[in-house]
Design a protein around this motif. Structure first.
Motif, PDB file in Angstrom:
ATOM      1  N   ALA A 106       0.842  -1.138   0.103  1.00 16.31           N
ATOM      2  CA  ALA A 106       0.061   0.024   0.013  1.00 16.31           C
ATOM      3  C   ALA A 106       0.910   1.317   0.065  1.00 16.31           C
ATOM      4  O   ALA A 106       0.269   2.335  -0.389  1.00 16.31           O
ATOM      5  N   GLY A 107       2.066   1.155   0.432  1.00 22.30           N
ATOM      6  CA  GLY A 107       2.869   2.427   0.698  1.00 22.30           C
ATOM      7  C   GLY A 107       3.717   2.393   1.811  1.00 22.30           C
ATOM      8  O   GLY A 107       3.927   1.291   2.577  1.00 22.30           O
ATOM      9  N   GLY A 108       4.465   3.211   2.193  1.00 20.56           N
ATOM     10  CA  GLY A 108       5.358   3.225   3.516  1.00 20.56           C
ATOM     11  C   GLY A 108       6.200   4.566   3.623  1.00 20.56           C
ATOM     12  O   GLY A 108       6.037   5.690   2.970  1.00 20.56           O
ATOM     13  N   LEU A 109       6.986   4.495   4.468  1.00 19.01           N
ATOM     14  CA  LEU A 109       7.846   5.473   4.906  1.00 19.01           C
ATOM     15  C   LEU A 109       9.489   5.148   4.676  1.00 19.01           C
ATOM     16  O   LEU A 109       9.758   4.085   4.766  1.00 19.01           O
ATOM     17  N   PHE A 110      10.149   6.066   4.147  1.00 22.42           N
ATOM     18  CA  PHE A 110      11.357   6.188   3.763  1.00 22.42           C
ATOM     19  C   PHE A 110      11.986   7.071   4.855  1.00 22.42           C
ATOM     20  O   PHE A 110      12.112   8.369   4.918  1.00 22.42           O
ATOM     21  N   PHE A 111      13.147   6.590   5.621  1.00 27.24           N
ATOM     22  CA  PHE A 111      14.124   7.162   6.479  1.00 27.24           C
ATOM     23  C   PHE A 111      15.618   7.416   5.869  1.00 27.24           C
ATOM     24  O   PHE A 111      16.244   6.474   5.970  1.00 27.24           O
ATOM     25  N   PRO A 112      15.875   8.601   4.944  1.00 33.64           N
ATOM     26  CA  PRO A 112      17.192   8.400   4.378  1.00 33.64           C
ATOM     27  C   PRO A 112      18.537   8.306   4.936  1.00 33.64           C
ATOM     28  O   PRO A 112      19.497   7.990   4.592  1.00 33.64           O
ATOM     29  N   ASP A 113      18.233   8.715   6.279  1.00 33.52           N
ATOM     30  CA  ASP A 113      19.584   9.061   7.314  1.00 33.52           C
ATOM     31  C   ASP A 113      19.704   7.473   8.148  1.00 33.52           C
ATOM     32  O   ASP A 113      20.801   7.842   8.895  1.00 33.52           O
ATOM     33  N   THR A 114      19.032   6.738   7.802  1.00 33.63           N
ATOM     34  CA  THR A 114      19.248   5.536   8.828  1.00 33.63           C
ATOM     35  C   THR A 114      20.494   4.529   8.284  1.00 33.63           C
ATOM     36  O   THR A 114      20.493   4.281   7.175  1.00 33.63           O
ATOM     37  N   ARG A 115      21.356   4.479   9.050  1.00 43.35           N
ATOM     38  CA  ARG A 115      22.450   3.514   8.746  1.00 43.35           C
ATOM     39  C   ARG A 115      22.011   1.891   9.485  1.00 43.35           C
ATOM     40  O   ARG A 115      21.207   1.839  10.352  1.00 43.35           O
ATOM     41  N   HIS A 116      22.681   1.073   8.627  1.00 40.77           N
ATOM     42  CA  HIS A 116      22.533  -0.284   9.140  1.00 40.77           C
ATOM     43  C   HIS A 116      23.925  -1.183   9.197  1.00 40.77           C
ATOM     44  O   HIS A 116      24.852  -0.633   8.297  1.00 40.77           O
ATOM     45  N   LEU A 117      24.241  -1.869   9.964  1.00 36.71           N
ATOM     46  CA  LEU A 117      25.236  -2.828   9.873  1.00 36.71           C
ATOM     47  C   LEU A 117      25.415  -4.102   9.154  1.00 36.71           C
ATOM     48  O   LEU A 117      24.376  -4.458   8.970  1.00 36.71           O
ATOM     49  N   THR A 118      26.250  -4.054   8.579  1.00 34.44           N
ATOM     50  CA  THR A 118      26.484  -5.346   7.713  1.00 34.44           C
ATOM     51  C   THR A 118      26.663  -6.701   8.481  1.00 34.44           C
ATOM     52  O   THR A 118      26.437  -7.841   8.200  1.00 34.44           O
ATOM     53  N   SER A 119      27.053  -6.265   9.906  1.00 31.40           N
ATOM     54  CA  SER A 119      27.345  -7.420  10.649  1.00 31.40           C
ATOM     55  C   SER A 119      27.293  -7.032  12.097  1.00 31.40           C
ATOM     56  O   SER A 119      28.486  -6.619  12.390  1.00 31.40           O
ATOM     57  N   PRO A 120      26.513  -7.293  13.006  1.00 32.23           N
ATOM     58  CA  PRO A 120      26.580  -6.663  14.326  1.00 32.23           C
ATOM     59  C   PRO A 120      27.601  -7.162  14.831  1.00 32.23           C
ATOM     60  O   PRO A 120      28.609  -6.533  15.802  1.00 32.23           O
ATOM     61  N   LEU A 121      28.103  -8.611  14.636  1.00 34.25           N
ATOM     62  CA  LEU A 121      29.155  -9.311  15.519  1.00 34.25           C
ATOM     63  C   LEU A 121      30.459  -8.885  15.061  1.00 34.25           C
ATOM     64  O   LEU A 121      31.265  -8.369  16.030  1.00 34.25           O
TER      65      LEU A 121
END
Length: 428
Positions: free
Chosen positions: A201-216
């Motif tokens: 249906a749609g959604g929200l985009f948070f362009p400044d959010t980072r994510h880890l490639t591996s938390p460990l």
């Protein structure tokens, strides 16, 4: 961060013990080392392999609303009656949740919710910046990328939500100080072609959010830096904390005993056991989470959250991870295979195809009723500091938590919101 030599630190400052080698404990060690303290870390488990490993990998700048709110209370009956609940409460565990539940209801009142939300927004503003700085610092010596900044999506599926309603949600996040864009279904598909168009249906985009490639990998890289700075590590369980009549604390393991002026307890839900040995109790409860890692290869550029089911699909170095859900139950209870099955089925709906699962995981979050972590000195226990109860935000808040603890030990000025994090709030 330029580490000092162990001799220089020992000559200039006292030794401090940190209990818990998850991301909170490691970040706390880092902040203490940066101020010249000699740090002794205790944990019988491998570094970073508890809840710090199993998360969705997001530096959650968008998480500006505590769980204790009116929307959660309105949605709770539907979750509990669902055949595949994304939020579950074990009936036999409900007596242990009595104090937490009463405080949760109190925290969800409009006045208290707004106060806690304001504190959380202020905390996140500093925490996200400090966490990014920690990642950037560690990246200088890492051989592979630790994080990606492609933003994240939160989608709406199987609902009649309208573009004006999505825009209203985006405006609310922008008022909280978070960059956010409302997107239609076709825009989502342009960004992530692997998403199932049926029901989208749609959604929200948070362009400044980072994510880890591996938390460990982040935890391991941080631990290497700490060892270079002279960290001592005792790979044993702390059996007892004993206050000394002359001030300070004795830390006993099965084979060692160590006296220090300050102890920082960052042991997750196990912190409750250490506090119980001192006759202390806080309303921090076990809120378990699950993840599966997919063997199926799919193109996914950024984390995608389907918040109706409380999970994220995150692209990581070893494949896509579906992580989340909420299960209030005893931490030692066997994992529920039904929750892994639910994640698989929701993932198949999200991507519109069968999925093969490579690995399963379950871990224990430690959560407070007001949605704010416990950071500060335990009343009646001079020199004993706590840093736990971070719920879903341990990774996001770890560097800021460590810095607050280090400021407390060093007697430095604290941010205003530090008062709202103190364990004093649960001891009155």
């Amino acid at each position: 961060m330029t580490p000092q030599s162990p001799a220089a630190r020992a000559a200039s400052h006292d030794s401090i013990a940190v209990i818990g080698a998850g991301i909170i404990g490691l970040a706390t060690c880092r902040a203490l080392q940066a101020r010249g303290y000699h740090v002794h870390l205790y944990d019988p488990n491998p570094v970073g392999e508890g809840t710090s490993f199993g998360n969705a990998g997001l530096i959650a700048n968008y998480a500006t609303s505590p769980m204790a709110n009116g929307d959660t209370l309105r949605q709770l009956p539907g979750h509990l009656l669902s055949r595949q609940p994304s939020l579950a409460i074990a009936l036999r565990h409900t007596p242990a949740l009595a104090d937490f539940g009463w405080r949760f209801l109190k925290a969800a009142t409009p006045t208290n919710f707004q106060r806690h939300k304001a504190d959380l927004i202020a905390l996140l503003a500093n925490a996200v910046e400090r966490q990014h700085a920690l990642i950037d610092d560690l990246q200088t010596k890492a051989t592979t990328a630790l994080a990606s900044q492609t933003g994240c999506l939160q989608i709406q599926r199987d609902t009649a939500i309208t573009p004006p309603a999505l825009e209203k949600m985006a405006q609310a996040k922008r008022r909280d100080g978070v960059e956010c864009q409302a997107l239609g279904a076709s825009q989502l598909r342009d960004m992530e072609p692997s998403l199932n168009p049926k029901g989208l249906a749609g959604g929200l985009f948070f362009p400044d959010t980072r994510h880890l490639t591996s938390p460990l990998s982040l935890s391991h890289q941080l631990f290497v830096q700490l060892e270079e700075g002279g960290l001592e590590w005792t790979a044993q369980q702390v059996d007892a904390l004993t206050p000394l009549t002359s001030g300070g604390w004795r830390i006993d393991t099965a084979t060692t005993s160590h006296e220090v002026p300050h102890v920082v307890v960052c042991a997750g839900i196990a912190s409750n056991t250490l506090l119980a040995g001192l006759g202390k109790r806080l309303p921090v409860v076990s809120e378990r989470g699950y993840h599966i890692e997919l063997a199926t290869q799919l193109p996914l550029s950024r984390p995608v959250g389907w918040l109706a089911h409380h999970f994220y699909a995150s692209p990581m170095a070893e494949g896509i991870r579906l992580a989340g859900t909420t299960e209030f139950c005893a931490p030692s209870r066997p994992a529920s295979p039904q929750r892994w099955q639910a994640l698989t089925q929701w993932g198949e709906t999200l991507f519109g195809q069968p999925l093969d699962v490579a690995r399963h995981w379950m871990g224990v979050r430690h959560s407070t009723p007001d949605g704010l972590p416990v950071v500060g000195e335990m009343p009646g226990c001079p020199g004993l500091l706590l840093a736990y109860g971070h719920g879903h935000l341990g990774l996001t808040l770890s560097a800021e938590t460590g810095d607050i603890v280090a400021r407390m030990v060093a007697g430095e000025p604290l941010p205003d919101y530090a008062r709202s994090l103190s364990p004093v709030r649960f001891c009155q």
